[in-house]
Scaffold this motif. Structure first.
Motif, PDB file in Angstrom:
ATOM      1  N   ILE A 186       0.836  -1.206   0.000  1.00 58.63           N
ATOM      2  CA  ILE A 186       0.000   0.000   0.000  1.00 58.63           C
ATOM      3  C   ILE A 186       0.870   1.255   0.000  1.00 58.63           C
ATOM      4  N   SER A 187       1.971   1.206   0.767  1.00 57.69           N
ATOM      5  CA  SER A 187       2.867   2.367   0.854  1.00 57.69           C
ATOM      6  C   SER A 187       3.513   2.691  -0.489  1.00 57.69           C
ATOM      7  N   LYS A 188       3.563   1.718  -1.379  1.00 54.73           N
ATOM      8  CA  LYS A 188       4.140   1.944  -2.703  1.00 54.73           C
ATOM      9  C   LYS A 188       3.107   2.452  -3.701  1.00 54.73           C
ATOM     10  N   GLY A 189       1.891   2.660  -3.214  1.00 52.41           N
ATOM     11  CA  GLY A 189       0.856   3.245  -4.062  1.00 52.41           C
ATOM     12  C   GLY A 189      -0.067   2.250  -4.721  1.00 52.41           C
ATOM     13  N   TYR A 190       0.100   0.964  -4.456  1.00 51.28           N
ATOM     14  CA  TYR A 190      -0.779  -0.034  -5.059  1.00 51.28           C
ATOM     15  C   TYR A 190      -2.143  -0.038  -4.374  1.00 51.28           C
ATOM     16  N   LYS A 191      -3.192  -0.180  -5.170  1.00 50.71           N
ATOM     17  CA  LYS A 191      -4.551  -0.250  -4.624  1.00 50.71           C
ATOM     18  C   LYS A 191      -5.236  -1.582  -4.968  1.00 50.71           C
ATOM     19  N   LYS A 192      -4.839  -2.161  -6.071  1.00 47.96           N
ATOM     20  CA  LYS A 192      -5.423  -3.446  -6.495  1.00 47.96           C
ATOM     21  C   LYS A 192      -4.467  -4.567  -6.065  1.00 47.96           C
ATOM     22  N   ILE A 193      -4.622  -4.979  -4.799  1.00 49.62           N
ATOM     23  CA  ILE A 193      -3.700  -5.953  -4.205  1.00 49.62           C
ATOM     24  C   ILE A 193      -4.417  -7.289  -4.005  1.00 49.62           C
ATOM     25  N   ALA A 194      -3.965  -8.312  -4.711  1.00 50.29           N
ATOM     26  CA  ALA A 194      -4.564  -9.646  -4.574  1.00 50.29           C
ATOM     27  C   ALA A 194      -3.954 -10.366  -3.374  1.00 50.29           C
ATOM     28  N   TYR A 195      -4.679 -11.384  -2.912  1.00 51.65           N
ATOM     29  CA  TYR A 195      -4.193 -12.140  -1.752  1.00 51.65           C
ATOM     30  C   TYR A 195      -4.432 -13.633  -1.955  1.00 51.65           C
ATOM     31  N   LEU A 196      -3.383 -14.430  -1.769  1.00 47.02           N
ATOM     32  CA  LEU A 196      -3.492 -15.890  -1.778  1.00 47.02           C
ATOM     33  C   LEU A 196      -3.634 -16.342  -0.337  1.00 47.02           C
ATOM     34  N   ALA A 197      -4.804 -16.889   0.003  1.00 49.76           N
ATOM     35  CA  ALA A 197      -5.176 -17.043   1.412  1.00 49.76           C
ATOM     36  C   ALA A 197      -4.880 -18.401   2.032  1.00 49.76           C
ATOM     37  N   GLY A 198      -4.524 -19.405   1.256  1.00 46.76           N
ATOM     38  CA  GLY A 198      -4.318 -20.729   1.855  1.00 46.76           C
ATOM     39  C   GLY A 198      -5.626 -21.483   1.972  1.00 46.76           C
ATOM     40  N   LYS A 199      -5.694 -22.411   2.915  1.00 46.50           N
ATOM     41  CA  LYS A 199      -6.888 -23.249   3.092  1.00 46.50           C
ATOM     42  C   LYS A 199      -7.850 -22.626   4.094  1.00 46.50           C
ATOM     43  N   ARG A 200      -9.138 -22.709   3.789  1.00 44.10           N
ATOM     44  CA  ARG A 200     -10.150 -22.272   4.748  1.00 44.10           C
ATOM     45  C   ARG A 200     -10.193 -23.242   5.928  1.00 44.10           C
ATOM     46  N   GLY A 201     -10.585 -22.734   7.093  1.00 43.22           N
ATOM     47  CA  GLY A 201     -10.781 -23.591   8.256  1.00 43.22           C
ATOM     48  C   GLY A 201      -9.521 -23.874   9.053  1.00 43.22           C
ATOM     49  N   ILE A 202      -8.390 -23.295   8.658  1.00 46.10           N
ATOM     50  CA  ILE A 202      -7.134 -23.484   9.381  1.00 46.10           C
ATOM     51  C   ILE A 202      -6.766 -22.165  10.055  1.00 46.10           C
ATOM     52  N   GLU A 203      -6.564 -22.202  11.354  1.00 40.38           N
ATOM     53  CA  GLU A 203      -6.389 -20.983  12.142  1.00 40.38           C
ATOM     54  C   GLU A 203      -5.244 -20.113  11.652  1.00 40.38           C
ATOM     55  N   VAL A 204      -4.130 -20.734  11.298  1.00 40.74           N
ATOM     56  CA  VAL A 204      -2.971 -19.953  10.881  1.00 40.74           C
ATOM     57  C   VAL A 204      -3.295 -19.113   9.652  1.00 40.74           C
ATOM     58  N   TYR A 205      -4.116 -19.630   8.734  1.00 45.33           N
ATOM     59  CA  TYR A 205      -4.456 -18.885   7.529  1.00 45.33           C
ATOM     60  C   TYR A 205      -5.615 -17.919   7.774  1.00 45.33           C
ATOM     61  N   ARG A 206      -6.447 -18.211   8.757  1.00 46.81           N
ATOM     62  CA  ARG A 206      -7.480 -17.247   9.137  1.00 46.81           C
ATOM     63  C   ARG A 206      -6.830 -15.984   9.689  1.00 46.81           C
ATOM     64  N   GLN A 207      -5.839 -16.153  10.563  1.00 45.49           N
ATOM     65  CA  GLN A 207      -5.168 -14.995  11.146  1.00 45.49           C
ATOM     66  C   GLN A 207      -4.471 -14.159  10.078  1.00 45.49           C
ATOM     67  N   ARG A 208      -3.850 -14.810   9.104  1.00 42.23           N
ATOM     68  CA  ARG A 208      -3.157 -14.082   8.042  1.00 42.23           C
ATOM     69  C   ARG A 208      -4.152 -13.316   7.168  1.00 42.23           C
ATOM     70  N   TYR A 209      -5.275 -13.962   6.872  1.00 40.78           N
ATOM     71  CA  TYR A 209      -6.313 -13.324   6.050  1.00 40.78           C
ATOM     72  C   TYR A 209      -6.881 -12.094   6.750  1.00 40.78           C
ATOM     73  N   GLU A 210      -7.139 -12.209   8.052  1.00 34.90           N
ATOM     74  CA  GLU A 210      -7.664 -11.068   8.808  1.00 34.90           C
ATOM     75  C   GLU A 210      -6.668  -9.906   8.804  1.00 34.90           C
ATOM     76  N   ALA A 211      -5.385 -10.213   8.819  1.00 31.41           N
ATOM     77  CA  ALA A 211      -4.359  -9.170   8.777  1.00 31.41           C
ATOM     78  C   ALA A 211      -4.387  -8.435   7.438  1.00 31.41           C
ATOM     79  N   TYR A 212      -4.554  -9.190   6.358  1.00 35.15           N
ATOM     80  CA  TYR A 212      -4.659  -8.588   5.020  1.00 35.15           C
ATOM     81  C   TYR A 212      -5.838  -7.621   4.958  1.00 35.15           C
ATOM     82  N   ARG A 213      -6.984  -8.061   5.463  1.00 32.70           N
ATOM     83  CA  ARG A 213      -8.181  -7.219   5.437  1.00 32.70           C
ATOM     84  C   ARG A 213      -7.994  -5.955   6.280  1.00 32.70           C
ATOM     85  N   GLN A 214      -7.390  -6.116   7.446  1.00 31.00           N
ATOM     86  CA  GLN A 214      -7.207  -4.964   8.327  1.00 31.00           C
ATOM     87  C   GLN A 214      -6.229  -3.959   7.729  1.00 31.00           C
TER      88      GLN A 214
END
Length: 345
Positions: A186-214
């Motif tokens: 974001i600091s580099k000016g990008y606005k269209k940032i995709a995210y590869l989230a891993g597997k649903r239902g696994i806590e480690v990837y839920r936490q990472r996904y929530e960080a991306y959203r925040q």
């Protein structure tokens, strides 16, 4: 029923509970000789009620120590675990111990098997890298009288449940890792940032996904579900993510991957894509693998060797000082974003 949380149930406890001799319990469990059906039922019921775990190693070993610890990991394809294994082996060797490596594939059933290996005294201690936070796993761990260190490759839920623990933990602040990676883009000016989230239902990837959203929210960028792809957390998952986006005509300006293997898979998909837009995507991953350095991609170092070293040292501290002499220990690992100059390929 006796308190089995701290006291290890023995064959003598089972015999007393069932009203039979220890020899009868032994013959029943080992299926030796004739045992009356009602006696057999009493013994098996006592075993179930007391949650008795037979000491398999004790049948052949005369010593109370195996001089072996178990390291149970979820994945053998991700190089981060190689560094963890090396660090664990180094500490074990220094303490004149060997390491039993157990592969769980991130499946709860296999994680429970790793705990049974410890309960059966096949090893003296267990370092379990787990993906499950189930009640059954927690209950099995609570019945162990040998040292255990749990690492979920994220911030532990066990830290906040308010229940007394008899095990140590290693927490990797992966939320901070993905938050910093996304914020950097974001600091580099990008606005269209995709995210590869891993597997649903696994806590480690839920936490990472929530960080991306925040991070998007804090950066004033609206969340777009079309830019998020859930799949396996390996290279094939990242490759599938690239194919998915490009087939829909989605060409992000930048990509944050929940781990480096996914990022590399996405990069392969970019190389195969004939569209020029696929040549100008900036990448940031998590794990800081050697391949990321080679390709000059930014990534977050989660210090997995430090994880293995700290976990194994905790096991030996617990074995040397005594199981109940120390309160549960919680170690926190702080990831670090490693920025590299992006090159258009």
């Amino acid at each position: 029923m006796p308190d089995s949380k701290r006291k290890k149930i023995t064959i003598y406890d089972v015999a007393k509970y069932a009203g039979v001799s220890p020899g009868t319990v032994s013959r029943t469990l080992n299926q030796i000789g004739y045992i009356k059906e009602d006696t057999r039922d009493k013994v098996l019921q006592a075993v179930e009620d007391l949650q008795y775990i037979p000491n398999v190693a004790g049948r052949t070993l005369k010593t109370t120590k195996t001089r072996m610890i178990c390291l149970a990991i979820p994945d053998t394809s991700n190089p981060i675990y190689f560094r963890m294994i090396e660090a664990t082996l180094e500490v074990a060797k220094r303490n004149k111990y060997s390491v039993l490596l157990f592969y769980t594939n991130g499946q709860e059933e296999e994680e429970l098997k790793a705990i049974r290996i410890l309960q059966e005294s096949t090893v003296d201690a267990l370092f379990l890298v787990h993906f499950s936070y189930s009640k059954q796993l927690r209950e099995m761990v609570s019945r162990c009288v040998q040292p255990i260190v749990l690492c979920g490759m994220c911030s532990h839920l066990w830290l906040y449940d308010g229940i007394e623990r008899n095990f140590d933990t290693i927490s990797i602040r992966v939320y901070d890792a993905v938050y910093s990676a996304t914020s950097y883009l974001i600091s580099k000016g990008y606005k269209k940032i995709a995210y590869l989230a891993g597997k649903r239902g696994i806590e480690v990837y839920r936490q990472r996904y929530e960080a991306y959203r925040q991070a998007l929210s804090d950066g004033g960028i609206p969340y777009n579900d079309d830019l998020v792809y859930w799949n396996s957390y390996d290279e094939s998952g990242g490759y599938a993510g690239g194919k998915h986006f490009f087939s829909k005509g989605i060409f992000p300006e930048a990509l944050c991957a929940s781990n480096d293997l996914q990022m590399i898979g996405f990069y392969r998909a970019c190389q195969e894509c004939p569209k020029e837009q696929a040549r100008h995507i900036e990448f940031v991953g998590v794990d800081n693998l050697e391949i990321s350095e080679l390709l000059n991609f930014s990534s977050v170092d989660i210090h997995e060797a430090e994880v293995g070293k700290n976990a194994t040292e905790l096991l030996f501290l617990r074995m040397n000082e005594g199981f109940e002499k120390l309160p549960p220990q919680d170690v926190f690992i702080n990831p670090k974003l490693v920025i590299r100059t992006h090159k258009v390929f």
